[in-house]
Scaffold this motif. Sequence first.
Motif: not given
Length: 256
Positions: A140-145, A157, A159-161, A164, A183
Amino acid sequence: MMQNQQSPSADDEFSPQGNTYHRGPVILRGQMIPSDNTTANLLKAEADTDWLHMDPWRVLRIQSEFVDGFGALAELGPAVAVFGSARIKPQTAEYEAAVRMGEAIARKNIAVITGGGPGVMEAANKGAFLAGGKSVGLGIELPHEQGINDYVNLGMSFRYFFVRKLMFVKYSSGVIICPGGFGTLDEMFEVLTLVQTHKVADMPVVLFDKSYWQGLFDWLEGSVKEHGMISSIDPHLVTITDDPDEAVAIATSAIH
């Protein structure tokens, strides 16, 4: 065929709003009738890129994620999803248990699907990879992953939970849920809701690590049930265990 048109009818002269304007399936009247039209907007030279962030354009991105996901996973074959925390460190008991479960699943010629990240996800993917199996990571597109881990041999990968999560449920025939945070809880309750409401069939759910999960289920069967918020959780649908081999046996039991 015209996509946008005003459609006066015999009734319009009696309508309090006058003419009716059709923009595809959308009906517009009165002050909502636009001064532009779809074809003119398409052909207009426009330097502004704000339209890229409008909801109708996002629908196409969402659609493309569904298409890509279905295309990548449709021929995957039987699979089990393994959920769990990204914060679990290598060489810990939790990490090694997930490696063992990933390996055992792969040795049954069943794919392992995780969220593709570090921690429990990496461990399960590692086990599947070391066993020569299919190791799938749905990131998933996350800034901290940290992105897709190195043990994934089929990765995507999103964009949308919600896209996914649909891929997890659609292509998994069983689920193992290891200790995790928000999560993992989100994924767990999504699956339990679908199972409890019979939206999915033959989806065994295993919670690994009794000491971590038992308190939650005591609360659900206690306070939550006593207040009438849920019916009894079918014990045949959920198993809590400390045994990696039992977890794998149950999670793969619906696969024939």
